[in-house]
Design a protein around this motif. Structure first.
Motif, PDB file in Angstrom:
ATOM      1  N   ARG A 142      -3.065   8.851  -8.875  1.00 24.48           N
ATOM      2  CA  ARG A 142      -3.494   8.781  -7.492  1.00 24.48           C
ATOM      3  C   ARG A 142      -2.473   9.485  -6.609  1.00 24.48           C
ATOM      4  O   ARG A 142      -2.827  10.200  -5.669  1.00 24.48           O
ATOM      5  N   CYS A 145      -2.951  12.988  -7.069  1.00 22.11           N
ATOM      6  CA  CYS A 145      -4.151  13.440  -6.368  1.00 22.11           C
ATOM      7  C   CYS A 145      -3.887  13.543  -4.859  1.00 22.11           C
ATOM      8  O   CYS A 145      -4.308  14.507  -4.220  1.00 22.11           O
ATOM      9  N   ARG A 146      -3.188  12.632  -4.305  1.00 23.30           N
ATOM     10  CA  ARG A 146      -2.873  12.656  -2.901  1.00 23.30           C
ATOM     11  C   ARG A 146      -1.964  13.847  -2.610  1.00 23.30           C
ATOM     12  O   ARG A 146      -2.100  14.496  -1.579  1.00 23.30           O
ATOM     13  N   GLN A 149      -4.083  16.876  -2.749  1.00 21.15           N
ATOM     14  CA  GLN A 149      -4.986  16.943  -1.609  1.00 21.15           C
ATOM     15  C   GLN A 149      -4.206  17.313  -0.345  1.00 21.15           C
ATOM     16  O   GLN A 149      -4.715  17.996   0.524  1.00 21.15           O
ATOM     17  N   SER A 150      -3.024  16.910  -0.247  1.00 18.11           N
ATOM     18  CA  SER A 150      -2.260  17.233   0.931  1.00 18.11           C
ATOM     19  C   SER A 150      -1.742  18.653   0.861  1.00 18.11           C
ATOM     20  O   SER A 150      -1.460  19.243   1.884  1.00 18.11           O
TER      21      SER A 150
END
Length: 151
Positions: A142, A145-146, A149-150
């Motif tokens: 996660r 993934c964050r 994504q950022s």
């Protein structure tokens, strides 16, 4: 005449001896009757005693027979009671043996269940550890993934 006097004297002597013998005979007869009467009374008394003893003996024999009969009844009753108790004891021993076998079966089942429980706990601990590892990996992903994504 001398002869006649002698004969007369002899007859007188004979008559006196005869009279004495008759008197002794009468006296002996009287004593005999007296003794015979006493003996008859003794005989009657002894006969009565014998009859009384016979009657008492018969009563005692009847009593002994009744007691013997009662003792046989009591013995039969005790024998029946003893047989009943033996039968009951055998039934209880049989039931006890069945319960012992059932207890052994239940103890085996308990050991099996304990083994299964131990295996289940081990599996649970393993799964718990794996869940922690997977949760840790998920958390890292996660975060990745964050981060992705950022960017």
């Amino acid at each position: 005449e001398n002869h006649q006097l002698e004969q007369q004297a002899l007859q007188n002597q004979h008559a006196q001896e005869l009279q004495s013998a008759v008197s002794k005979l009468q006296m002996l007869q009287h004593e005999f009757k007296k003794l015979q009467g006493e003996k008859n009374r003794q005989k009657e008394s002894l006969t009565l005693q014998l009859d009384s003893l016979k009657h008492e003996l018969e009563g005692t024999q009847e009593m002994l027979q009744a007691r013997s009969k009662e003792e046989r009844k009591v013995q039969d009753s005790h024998l029946k009671q003893l047989r009943g108790m033996e039968k009951e004891m055998n039934q209880k021993e049989k039931a006890n043996e069945e319960l012992r076998k059932e207890l052994q079966t239940k103890e085996k089942e308990l050991e099996e269940v304990k083994g299964e429980l131990h295996a289940s706990r081990d599996e649970y601990a393993t799964l718990k550890d794996r869940v922690k590892v997977v949760a840790g990996e998920l958390k890292e992903r996660r975060i990745e993934c964050r981060t992705l994504q950022s960017e």
